[in-house]
Design an enzyme around this catalytic site. Structure first.
Site, PDB file in Angstrom:
ATOM      1  N   ARG A  58      40.101  38.438  29.541  1.00  0.00           N
ATOM      2  CA  ARG A  58      39.108  37.420  29.879  1.00  0.00           C
ATOM      3  C   ARG A  58      39.333  36.086  29.193  1.00  0.00           C
ATOM      4  O   ARG A  58      38.696  35.113  29.566  1.00  0.00           O
ATOM      5  CB  ARG A  58      37.706  37.959  29.607  1.00  0.00           C
ATOM      6  CG  ARG A  58      37.265  38.939  30.693  1.00  0.00           C
ATOM      7  CD  ARG A  58      35.831  39.347  30.553  1.00  0.00           C
ATOM      8  NE  ARG A  58      35.600  39.962  29.265  1.00  0.00           N
ATOM      9  CZ  ARG A  58      35.936  41.212  28.963  1.00  0.00           C
ATOM     10  NH1 ARG A  58      36.491  41.976  29.851  1.00  0.00           N
ATOM     11  NH2 ARG A  58      35.711  41.686  27.762  1.00  0.00           N
TER      12      ARG A  58
ATOM     13  N   THR B  53      40.231  43.461  25.923  1.00  0.00           N
ATOM     14  CA  THR B  53      40.111  42.623  27.122  1.00  0.00           C
ATOM     15  C   THR B  53      39.296  41.370  26.788  1.00  0.00           C
ATOM     16  O   THR B  53      39.220  40.437  27.574  1.00  0.00           O
ATOM     17  CB  THR B  53      39.398  43.367  28.273  1.00  0.00           C
ATOM     18  OG1 THR B  53      38.063  43.698  27.860  1.00  0.00           O
ATOM     19  CG2 THR B  53      40.143  44.633  28.650  1.00  0.00           C
TER      20      THR B  53
ATOM     21  N   GLY C 257      36.608  50.476  25.031  1.00  0.00           N
ATOM     22  CA  GLY C 257      36.955  51.905  25.037  1.00  0.00           C
ATOM     23  C   GLY C 257      35.763  52.844  25.067  1.00  0.00           C
ATOM     24  O   GLY C 257      35.919  54.060  24.959  1.00  0.00           O
TER      25      GLY C 257
ATOM     26  N   GLU D 253      33.932  54.019  27.338  1.00  0.00           N
ATOM     27  CA  GLU D 253      33.858  55.034  28.394  1.00  0.00           C
ATOM     28  C   GLU D 253      34.704  56.261  28.032  1.00  0.00           C
ATOM     29  O   GLU D 253      34.523  57.337  28.574  1.00  0.00           O
ATOM     30  CB  GLU D 253      34.346  54.466  29.732  1.00  0.00           C
ATOM     31  CG  GLU D 253      33.272  53.805  30.561  1.00  0.00           C
ATOM     32  CD  GLU D 253      32.583  52.622  29.897  1.00  0.00           C
ATOM     33  OE1 GLU D 253      33.285  51.800  29.259  1.00  0.00           O
ATOM     34  OE2 GLU D 253      31.349  52.523  29.986  1.00  0.00           O
TER      35      GLU D 253
ATOM     36  N   THR E  26      30.938  49.573  21.892  1.00  0.00           N
ATOM     37  CA  THR E  26      32.031  48.618  21.743  1.00  0.00           C
ATOM     38  C   THR E  26      31.566  47.172  21.963  1.00  0.00           C
ATOM     39  O   THR E  26      30.649  46.906  22.726  1.00  0.00           O
ATOM     40  CB  THR E  26      33.182  48.933  22.723  1.00  0.00           C
ATOM     41  OG1 THR E  26      32.647  49.014  24.036  1.00  0.00           O
ATOM     42  CG2 THR E  26      33.850  50.244  22.363  1.00  0.00           C
TER      43      THR E  26
ATOM     44  N   ASP F 152      24.634  53.357  30.814  1.00  0.00           N
ATOM     45  CA  ASP F 152      25.731  52.390  30.674  1.00  0.00           C
ATOM     46  C   ASP F 152      25.202  50.953  30.649  1.00  0.00           C
ATOM     47  O   ASP F 152      25.840  50.040  31.165  1.00  0.00           O
ATOM     48  CB  ASP F 152      26.764  52.576  31.808  1.00  0.00           C
ATOM     49  CG  ASP F 152      28.030  51.756  31.584  1.00  0.00           C
ATOM     50  OD1 ASP F 152      28.358  51.472  30.427  1.00  0.00           O
ATOM     51  OD2 ASP F 152      28.675  51.379  32.590  1.00  0.00           O
TER      52      ASP F 152
ATOM     53  N   TRP G 159      30.414  40.768  32.953  1.00  0.00           N
ATOM     54  CA  TRP G 159      31.124  39.891  32.010  1.00  0.00           C
ATOM     55  C   TRP G 159      31.185  38.454  32.526  1.00  0.00           C
ATOM     56  O   TRP G 159      31.629  37.556  31.805  1.00  0.00           O
ATOM     57  CB  TRP G 159      32.556  40.408  31.819  1.00  0.00           C
ATOM     58  CG  TRP G 159      33.275  40.508  33.130  1.00  0.00           C
ATOM     59  CD1 TRP G 159      33.314  41.615  33.931  1.00  0.00           C
ATOM     60  CD2 TRP G 159      33.976  39.480  33.831  1.00  0.00           C
ATOM     61  NE1 TRP G 159      34.007  41.332  35.083  1.00  0.00           N
ATOM     62  CE2 TRP G 159      34.429  40.030  35.052  1.00  0.00           C
ATOM     63  CE3 TRP G 159      34.279  38.137  33.552  1.00  0.00           C
ATOM     64  CZ2 TRP G 159      35.160  39.298  35.994  1.00  0.00           C
ATOM     65  CZ3 TRP G 159      34.995  37.406  34.496  1.00  0.00           C
ATOM     66  CH2 TRP G 159      35.438  37.987  35.695  1.00  0.00           C
TER      67      TRP G 159
ATOM     68  N   CYS H   4      40.809  61.468  37.944  1.00  0.00           N
ATOM     69  CA  CYS H   4      41.394  60.441  38.820  1.00  0.00           C
ATOM     70  C   CYS H   4      40.416  59.328  39.191  1.00  0.00           C
ATOM     71  O   CYS H   4      40.825  58.183  39.418  1.00  0.00           O
ATOM     72  CB  CYS H   4      41.903  61.075  40.124  1.00  0.00           C
ATOM     73  SG  CYS H   4      42.759  62.643  39.899  1.00  0.00           S
TER      74      CYS H   4
HETATM   75 CA    CA Z   1      30.051  50.264  29.546  1.00  0.00          CA
END
Ligand code: CA
Length: 722
Positions: free
Chosen positions: A151, A195, A211, A213, A269, A334, A423, A628
């Site tokens: 970003r 990021t 991180g 998740e 995080t 979340d 974000w 996946c």
């Molecule tokens: Ca999150």
């Protein structure tokens, strides 16, 4: 009162601008005239503290330390914006999603792209001066939740700083593009990645790894900008109590946790918002979700879990805790509190006040006193269904009972895990007093996974991720939009003033300018737009040939104002479609033209016949969901731009070819590592059977002849997580 303050401020601004409009020889902004005086990226503490008095520059992520994303330049304004044209463009060498905010310093524009690469261009002509490639190993991609994005960067004392996906902090010589130094600053045993855009405060580079998740312990750290030595670190969640606590704040936090959260790190995080307040000399940052998302799998006692989903203030010199405000106690949705924050002066109850503002992922707009953390406003800025407002006495949301989904009781949450605001940078215009919020309206079905067990591969969420598909299949009438739009929000009155167009998927970051404009990308609509800041009237737009998500900036060189934006990704046509990742730079009367888009035909949907027994398909669905779906989407055909659509891969036609990739890792360099340590051949057979079944379902739902495209991909978790 507000009017008085507005006039006073605009008077100050116009003094600074008088010269810029002619030749840039304004006394307050000498750099505007000279373009490239002396050393490259000559950014000092003095210049950063006074960034607002150099409107020609964009020296730090949010424009100034206050992070308002407000340009004081007026040459491009609401009367002439229709004459805006492309001055130049520069192609990037990656076709992934672009989320970077460029910096402009003394004639040079610096910008980061996917894979943590950095470019420098001559800001007048677009000539590439250098490119820096940190060569992040492709296999690191599985440790990154939400796209291989970056970003932004920071500039300080002749260097450009970037945090890389594989956890290095790199200082680049701004003149040559050569690496001055690079340090692996994360513990590589955990699935950390960078990021976030670093910020530099008093000679220290600040950044926090992503991180949450996967399962990491969140923190923000300060590194000496010259040496890369860590000066301090603030962990956002307590570690194992048996090891003792790093500080008193974490000891207090531990009292709000139960179970054995530390085994998966806890989460929290610091992956986006970092704001330095030079008036109070405090540093603010937001913290993310807990690991796993589902609180019952993290802390069965249901404690508040400090300092997850919180806004925290620390001393910038030492990292010592000062105050916190938890936006979502006992988060299980979340609802990171990481969305971009900013400082501004507003008039509250007839008195001008400096405030800290965040339109949060959970759908509430928060206004806090930056000195004390006192809650001044907490208002839903969009539709929410998980809470009935915020109790202003306790500061706690009034959570609806059904929102705390438990086994067998799914909850179709709004906002979903995508968040009401991710974000994407907000902008604030001190003249209109409005906050411009890239807003998302997105549902997400919260379905508990009773069989959840921690894993060192894929996500650790504690929910049935495949429910994004199966829930709506079982509940076809349940609402399931995912749309985005820009909205102008009156932070004091707590009211929406206008809304821009509504487009599928997430929308882009914003830039407000003293020309009375707001620039913003329309996400997947591929449109880059200028709105009238007061009315929301769309005054100008252009087709960027690709998704526009990153926030624009503005700068001035040789008396000309420019608007620059990174574009790329967020395609409707999928991973293999050309994506035209570029830096686009506009000025009044610009005449450059983008080359015409290339012809592209989507890969045909031609799966082999679905012959596997239903039990095998179901087993495949479960493994697919665990291993996946994080990258390839919940039903095998989502996540348009960032990852391949598996329902269309020729690899479906032979198990051997499929296993070459999934078990042997032949595409490791592209980010697809071997899953041999987690999956056995019978697992990959089941996964392939599931994808074949899905592809056949999709094919049969297409109109006869197959001419029409399938419905647009619903990349529910493309943007928000980190
Ligand atoms: Ca999150």
């Amino acid at each position: 009162m507000r009017r008085i303050w507005g006039i006073a401020l605009s008077a100050v601004v116009s003094v600074g601008l008088a010269g810029c409009q002619r030749s840039g020889e304004s006394a307050g902004d000498p750099a505007a005239a000279s373009g490239r005086p002396g050393a490259a990226a000559n950014v000092t503490a003095e210049r950063l503290l006074n960034a607002a008095s150099e409107p020609s520059q964009w020296m730090t992520y949010g424009g100034t330390y206050d992070e308002q994303r407000y340009s004081r330049l007026t040459q491009i304004n609401r009367d002439n914006v229709k004459q805006l044209g492309l001055a130049w463009f520069a192609d990037y060498d990656t076709n992934l999603q672009q989320t970077g905010t460029p910096l402009y310093i003394d004639g040079v524009i610096y910008v980061s792209t996917a894979w943590s690469k950095v470019y420098a261009f001559d800001a007048r002509t677009g000539k590439q001066l250098w490119q820096y490639n940190p060569k992040v190993p492709g296999e690191w991609a599985v440790k990154v939740c939400c796209g291989l994005v970056n970003r932004g960067i920071a500039a300080w004392n002749g260097k450009i700083y970037v945090g890389t996906l594989d956890g290095r902090l790199v200082a680049i010589d701004a003149k040559t593009g050569k690496e001055a130094w690079a340090k692996r600053v994360i513990d590589p045993n955990y699935r950390y990645s960078f990021t976030v855009a670093p910020r530099v405060v008093k000679g220290k580079v600040l950044l926090g790894p992503s991180g949450g998740e996967f399962g990491v312990r969140g923190y923000i750290a300060a590194y000496d900008a010259e040496t890369g030595e860590e000066v301090w670190r603030f962990y956002t969640v307590p570690g194992n109590p048996a090891d003792g606590f790093e500080n008193e704040a974490l000891k207090k936090a531990a009292a709000t946790w139960g179970g054995e959260w530390w085994k998966l790190g806890g989460g929290g995080t610091v992956w986006d918002a970092i704001v330095y307040d030079s008036v109070n000399d405090l540093l603010f940052f937001g913290t993310g979700n807990g690991t796993p998302w589902n609180q019952r799998d993290r802390d069965p006692t249901g404690g508040d879990n400090l300092y997850l989903a919180s806004i925290i203030a620390v001393e910038p010199d030492t990292g010592e805790y000062v105050w916190h405000y938890q936006t979502t106690p006992a988060d299980t949705w979340d609802y990171d509190a990481t969305s971009p924050m900013m400082l501004a002066n507003v008039v509250l109850d007839g008195k001008e006040r400096r405030v800290l503002m965040q339109p949060s992922k959970n759908g509430f707009f928060y206004m806090l006193d930056p000195a004390t953390g006192e809650l001044l406003r907490a208002t839903a800025f969009t539709e929410v269904n998980w809470a009935d407002g915020v109790d202003m006495k306790t500061g706690r949301p009034r959570v609806r009972k059904e929102a705390r989904y438990s086994e067998g009781k799914p909850f179709n949450g709004l906002p979903g895990a995508q968040g009401a605001h991710g974000w994407h940078g907000n902008a604030f215009d001190p003249e209109t007093g409005l906050l411009y919020i890239p807003t998302q309206h997105a549902y997400f079905p919260w379905v508990e996974d009773p069989k959840y067990a921690p894993s060192d591969v894929g996500f650790n969420l504690g929910i049935d991720f495949a429910a994004q598909f199966t829930y709506y299949q079982k509940n076809p009438k349940a609402p399931k939009d995912f749309v985005g739009f820009l909205q102008a929000w009156d932070p004091v009155a707590g009211k929406t003033v206008w809304r821009g167009e509504i487009n599928e998927g997430p929308t882009g970051g914003a830039l407000a300018t003293a020309g009375g404009l707001v620039f913003q990308g329309g996400g997947r609509s591929q449109e880059f737009r200028a709105y009238d800041a007061r009315t929301g009237e769309k005054l100008w737009s252009m087709q960027a040939q690709t998704g526009v998500l990153a926030p624009p900036i503005s700068y001035e060189v040789d008396g000309k104002q420019y608007i620059a934006v990174s574009v790329g990704g967020n395609q409707t046509q999928g991973y293999y479609a050309p994506n035209y990742s570029r830096l686009l730079v506009f000025t009044l009367g610009g005449t450059a033209q983008l080359p015409p888009p290339k012809e592209y035909t989507e890969r045909p949907l031609q799966p082999p016949p679905a012959t596997a027994p239903a039990a095998v398909v179901e087993a495949g669905r479960a493994r697919y969901s665990q291993y996946c779906a994080a990258c390839h989407g919940e039903n095998g055909q989502t996540r348009g731009a960032t990852f391949p659509d598996l329902t269309r891969t020729p690899l479906l036609h032979t198990q051997e070819g499929f296993d070459q990739v999934v078990l042997k890792g032949v595409l490791e360099e592209k980010g697809m590592v071997s899953f041999a340590h987690a999956l056995k051949p019978e697992d990959t057979q089941a996964i392939r059977a599931f994808i074949i079944a899905r592809a056949n379902e999709l094919k049969s739902s297409m109109p006869a002849g197959g001419a029409a495209a399938p419905p647009p991909p619903r990349d529910a978790h493309q943007d928000p997580g980190r």
